[in-house]
Motif scaffolding. Sequence first.
Motif, PDB file in Angstrom:
ATOM      1  N   THR A 267       0.829  -1.200   0.000  1.00  0.00           N
ATOM      2  CA  THR A 267       0.000   0.000   0.000  1.00  0.00           C
ATOM      3  C   THR A 267       0.865   1.253   0.000  1.00  0.00           C
ATOM      4  OG1 THR A 267      -0.113   0.164   2.405  1.00  0.00           O
ATOM      5  CG2 THR A 267      -1.718  -1.266   1.338  1.00  0.00           C
ATOM      6  N   ASP A 268       0.262   2.370  -0.363  1.00  0.00           N
ATOM      7  CA  ASP A 268       0.994   3.643  -0.405  1.00  0.00           C
ATOM      8  C   ASP A 268       0.739   4.500   0.833  1.00  0.00           C
ATOM      9  OD1 ASP A 268      -1.615   4.366  -0.871  1.00  0.00           O
ATOM     10  OD2 ASP A 268      -1.226   5.491  -2.708  1.00  0.00           O
ATOM     11  N   ARG A 269      -0.038   3.988   1.793  1.00  0.00           N
ATOM     12  CA  ARG A 269      -0.335   4.713   3.030  1.00  0.00           C
ATOM     13  C   ARG A 269      -0.850   3.696   4.042  1.00  0.00           C
ATOM     14  NH1 ARG A 269      -4.876   7.934   0.024  1.00  0.00           N
ATOM     15  NH2 ARG A 269      -3.734   6.971  -1.668  1.00  0.00           N
ATOM     16  N   SER A 270      -1.102   4.151   5.248  1.00  0.00           N
ATOM     17  CA  SER A 270      -1.672   3.272   6.268  1.00  0.00           C
ATOM     18  C   SER A 270      -3.158   3.085   6.016  1.00  0.00           C
ATOM     19  CB  SER A 270      -1.446   3.864   7.655  1.00  0.00           C
ATOM     20  OG  SER A 270      -0.079   3.882   7.972  1.00  0.00           O
ATOM     21  N   GLN A 271      -3.605   1.842   6.151  1.00  0.00           N
ATOM     22  CA  GLN A 271      -5.004   1.502   5.913  1.00  0.00           C
ATOM     23  C   GLN A 271      -5.407   0.353   6.828  1.00  0.00           C
ATOM     24  OE1 GLN A 271      -4.199   0.895   1.680  1.00  0.00           O
ATOM     25  NE2 GLN A 271      -5.624   2.507   1.140  1.00  0.00           N
ATOM     26  N   GLY A 272      -6.696   0.061   6.888  1.00  0.00           N
ATOM     27  CA  GLY A 272      -7.184  -1.101   7.607  1.00  0.00           C
ATOM     28  C   GLY A 272      -7.390  -2.251   6.653  1.00  0.00           C
TER      29      GLY A 272
END
Length: 963
Positions: A763-768
């Motif tokens: 991913t390119d960012r923090s996610q759930g």
Amino acid sequence: MLKVSKKEMIVGGSKTHYFISPLIMDNVSLQSCPATNPSMLNVHLVPHTHDDVGWLKTVDQYYYGDRNYIQHAGVQYILDSVIDQLQKDPARRFIYVETAFFYRWWRQQSQDTRRIVTQLVNEGRLEFINGGWCMSDEATTHYSAVIDQMTLGLRFLNDTFGECGRPLVAWHIDPFGHAREHASIFAQMGYDGFFFGRLDYQDKARRMKTKEMEMLWRASESLTPPLADLFTGVLPNGYNPPEGFCWDQSCNDAPIRDDPDLEDYNVDEIVQRFLNVSYNQAAFYKTNHIIMTMGSDFQYENANLWYKNMDKLIKYVNALQAKGSKVNVLYSTPSCYLQELNLANLTWPLKTDDFFPYADDAHDFWTGYFTSRPALKLYERLSNSRLQTCNQLEVLGGPKSTSGPFGEGDSDTMSKAMGVAQHHDAVSGTEKQHVAYDYARRLATGWAHCEVLVRNSLAVLSGSESPRVFCENLNISVCPLTESSQKVLYFSMNVYNPLGRTVSWPVRLPVNGSLYNVTDSNGKAVDSQVGNYVFMSFKHICNIYDMKSSSLLPLLSVRWFYVSINSKSILVYVFKFLKVNFDDTTGLLSSLTNLETNQTIRLTQNFYWYNASAGNNKESHQTSGAYIFRPNSSDPFVINKTAEIQTVTVSSTVQEVTQWFSPWVSQVVRLYEGHRELELEWTVGPVPIADGLGKEVITRLDTDIESSDYFYTDSNGREVLERRKDYRPTWDLKQTEPIAGNYYPINSRAYIKDDKHQLTVVTDRSQGASSIYNGSLEIMLHRRLLYDDFRGVGEPLSEPGEFFDGLVARGRLLLALTPPKMAADVHRPLAQGMVLQPLLSFQDGTPLANTKLEFSGLQAALPPAVHLLTLSQWDKDSVLIRLEHQYQAKESETHSQPVTKLFSTLEVLGASEMSLGANQWKEDMNRLQWNTGSQLFISLTFEQIITLNPMEIRTFLLRVRQL
């Protein structure tokens, strides 16, 4: 007693002295701890304030006490009042956490006040705890940014107060769940212990019953114990005082009325109630020492209220000892409390997993914030990449980087903005909207300062002071210089690679023509392609230029490319690593093949949304909000069962398919020549809410991989943890939320696997993310909600957009299919490249004849397992460098190779190893040892040849001279 500490650095066979700070002291915090009574229950009162670095108000508003109609809070008055009250009684103690606020307050104080504060610190009466620029979030932060913000705060404390200002305890009383990697970082920074306040309600109930509220956290599967071992304690009341004992101006509890002539004299009542509270609390802990947090959010603005009542409490409770009472109350600090636990010499339970997800009730899972404010999360991640580039170029460009042809630039502004952004109500997405804007504004201001520095540095490295521009809106396909190229016929692009290895990085630029020619700095033609790109629902046609720069971005390097109009045609090329199939009927992905390993999996990908709870469920009134994820059903709604294929592009550089799912969801599927990953560029928003329904938008990858309810997520971008549906390693879970209760944070990647196949998503960012079904992996991309979730923020998470009614978010997922034993060699470099992206800058025309077209800061590439984590200017003559082994012990057999001379523009005169936080010499680290029932031994030595073991980070201060 004060003493000056010198560090000897080896320089060409002789020794030279180098000072880490002007004054270093023996740490007196423990030496000044108050006496306890071994035959009694010792109650450690810890006066403290919890000062959010932005939440309901901005950082500035909190500091100055502005907009108190939102929340009454003024940090400057808290510090003023506490310092005044500490001087009135030498027994009083106070701890302070957020260096960002203290730094600002300190700069405004007179010399007399500074001397008083320094004396309080030296005497251990004012103690700094945690010490980072902020108290960071643990779910949505990347480890590199966490280390940076901790270093920023710790350095200020060290430079200001010496050894007595060095925090001994990590203190994360408010973050919403706790990551194993954070504990590992704290241990490597030399902390003796870690205390936090929030714990899953089921886990807490079990731990209270078994007296396991305090434990040893083994925070790494790779680092040899006790390198990443950290004593960890769960505070009994979160971070609040026991009920009935809050004496702040914001509280309503009765003060101690100790005049016996008063009708409402209450000393006996309060003392007895306190004794009951103390014994009740002690029943859940193993020693005759308990801790009580006497304070809360933004308390002690009038510190006299607190101290006057605590003085009385201590006096009257301890007076009963003469009548046989076995309770001893004292002012204390977390480090003093921790010392007593260590002296007890008990055997402590061992913890090896993490504390996610966190729930405070059966239907209240704090898993929504893993994704909340997706645009801010991406901006923070890109800002981290820019800061690393800024730091590196400040070193490589020398003094002219900060004061050069383009003016005065600095990296400090960006460092402080990034430090603030790590706060647990910042990148987490759990702040008010106006505060989110302020965080973004700070990052933009920080980059503006760095941009000047970068221009100066590139001018030095290239020998050219020609104007240089940065295209800030490439994410929406806008770059005025490249789009006006038909007028100027030529433009040049400068690419800086911040990684210590060669990378292949596809570049996409908006252009105004249809035929272009691209050459590199050696005049060699670079494959390129121009095509039409449907910009989601806007139906705006952009001409995109794709440049495949394989092997053209050397390590830590600068390279130029030239683009000019041409009439060269594009040939079709068949890629050799991956094959992607689409279903002719639905337009969805149907399979993915790794042609190298001859592996094929069924792969269907689509977009869905969970209907967010409005709080009208019969089981609970809990709503979905910025913190809480609570769908009102386990079955999401599919946005569209089919995808309209709008464009198909096939060229020698890229093959792409544009899918249209709805007016607010679209995606481009890309496969680049020479790459082993599939790119999914999704665009979601504005999420429609006219139907009165809040929506939690996910993408789900369904495969035929037999994952058997197991999936894997990273911890702050570093080590990977095994997850299992409806299961917790620590206790027998009673699952009450089958979706939200199975969501975990991912910072860089997640994967599912069986014996033969592993599908990894970067991913390119923090996610759930979660795996609800066998062979399935889902990632939450966007959230738009209609109700507040009653956790304090006071407004629904419904972000406005700049051009539309609601936020449009865009991002990338990279998919890699490999055998499990080969997976790490693919997904770790992919994740690293996503975090540290090349920086692009542009110039009209071609560079001048005397321009240096290529530059590399490293003489040779670092070994594949080694990552250059930090390269930053420490002071005029020294540089801070961190090297890390980026693989876990069981992932790869690759070992680091000896690293000698690193920088072509620097002569290294000497090196000395430091703690991870760079506030101690490594050889001076002396942490408390804890008993877990087994004997563990470790030998640490400093070698001139640097050796890195799996997951090890080594920090060095280099004394350098610019060549």
